[in-house]
Design a protein around this motif. Sequence first.
Motif, PDB file in Angstrom:
ATOM      1  N   ARG A 120       1.953   2.353  -8.491  1.00  0.00           N
ATOM      2  CA  ARG A 120       3.169   1.795  -7.907  1.00  0.00           C
ATOM      3  C   ARG A 120       2.979   0.295  -7.712  1.00  0.00           C
ATOM      4  NH1 ARG A 120       5.046   4.732  -2.706  1.00  0.00           N
ATOM      5  NH2 ARG A 120       7.009   3.753  -3.322  1.00  0.00           N
ATOM      6  N   GLU A 137       3.070  -2.982   5.210  1.00  0.00           N
ATOM      7  CA  GLU A 137       2.393  -1.719   4.900  1.00  0.00           C
ATOM      8  C   GLU A 137       2.155  -1.540   3.411  1.00  0.00           C
ATOM      9  OE1 GLU A 137       1.285   0.161   7.262  1.00  0.00           O
ATOM     10  OE2 GLU A 137       2.193  -1.124   8.809  1.00  0.00           O
ATOM     11  N   LEU A 138       2.378  -2.584   2.633  1.00  0.00           N
ATOM     12  CA  LEU A 138       2.324  -2.444   1.173  1.00  0.00           C
ATOM     13  C   LEU A 138       0.940  -2.035   0.682  1.00  0.00           C
ATOM     14  CD1 LEU A 138       4.387  -2.976  -1.189  1.00  0.00           C
ATOM     15  CD2 LEU A 138       3.115  -5.074  -1.595  1.00  0.00           C
ATOM     16  N   THR A 140      -1.061   0.062   1.703  1.00  0.00           N
ATOM     17  CA  THR A 140      -1.328   1.501   1.784  1.00  0.00           C
ATOM     18  C   THR A 140      -0.407   2.328   0.897  1.00  0.00           C
ATOM     19  OG1 THR A 140       0.180   1.768   3.666  1.00  0.00           O
ATOM     20  CG2 THR A 140      -2.106   1.219   4.163  1.00  0.00           C
ATOM     21  N   THR A 141       0.592   1.708   0.310  1.00  0.00           N
ATOM     22  CA  THR A 141       1.581   2.465  -0.469  1.00  0.00           C
ATOM     23  C   THR A 141       1.630   2.073  -1.943  1.00  0.00           C
ATOM     24  OG1 THR A 141       3.330   0.886   0.100  1.00  0.00           O
ATOM     25  CG2 THR A 141       3.033   2.798   1.564  1.00  0.00           C
ATOM     26  N   HIS A 142       1.094   0.891  -2.298  1.00  0.00           N
ATOM     27  CA  HIS A 142       1.223   0.399  -3.670  1.00  0.00           C
ATOM     28  C   HIS A 142      -0.127  -0.071  -4.208  1.00  0.00           C
ATOM     29  CE1 HIS A 142       5.439   0.453  -2.552  1.00  0.00           C
ATOM     30  NE2 HIS A 142       5.759   0.261  -3.811  1.00  0.00           N
TER      31      HIS A 142
END
Length: 235
Positions: A120, A137-138, A140-142
Motif C-alpha cells: 500500500r 498513522e501512515l 503502520t498502515t502503508h
Amino acid sequence: MPSATAPTDQPAARSTSPPTPAQPPTPHPRKADALTTPSATSLAAEREARGAGAVVVLDDEVHAARWVRKAHSTNPGAFASPGTGPLGHVVEGRVRMLPTAPRHAPLQAGGDPGRLEAARVALHVVTLEDDGAQLEELGTTHAGLVIAGFGVGYVPDVLAPRLGALAEHMPVVLTSRTGSGSVLRHTYNAPGSETDLRRRGLIDGGFLDPYKARSCSRCFWRQEQGATTSRKRLR
C-alpha cells in the motif's frame, strides 16, 4: 541542414539570441543570452546528448534544429517543435534528454501477488498550511508514500520533519503536483525545500508525475526491492 552535414555524433548546440524587431523585448527582459548560452555549452559537453545532431537550446528546452519553429508572434517562449516536442530539458545546469532516459534492468515477471496487494503506497497532495496531521498513522498502515509537492518540490516547513521521520521507515518519493517538469535537487535550501527534503531521506522522483511514481513504487515493493530500487530507478 546542420543535422545533415554534422560530421560526428557530438551535438551541435546553439542558444537563443537577443530579441529582434519581430520579437520585441518584454517589459521585464530575461537576458536571454545570459540564461541560455551556458545551457547550450552544457549540452554540447553532455555525453547523454550524443547523437542528437544539431539542436537549439531555448528557455532551457532542447529542440532538434530540424523540427523547431517559431510558434507565436510575441510570446517570449515563442518556439516549439510541433508534433515532437522538445528532446530534453536543462535542469539546474544538467542536460536531461527525454528520449534517451537510462534503461534499467527489467523487473522480474510475475512476482508475489500477495506482496503487491500488501504494498500500500499512499499519495499525499500538499496544500497550503499543510502540517501532515493526516499522515500520523501512515507508518503502520502503508509501505510507502508519494508526496506531490509545490512547484519544484517544496512543502511547508512544518511538514518537513514529519516526512523525514517517515522516510526513516519507508520509501518517501518527492514529486511535483504540477504534473509536468522535474523536481529539483539542490537549488533551494530553506526548510521544506527539495534540498532539505533529500537531506531528510526523501527520494527524488525526477520527471515522474505523482500517479506514475506511486505505480512504480508498488511494482518495486512487489519485487521485494523497496527503497533501494526506488532511489535508483525513479529518475
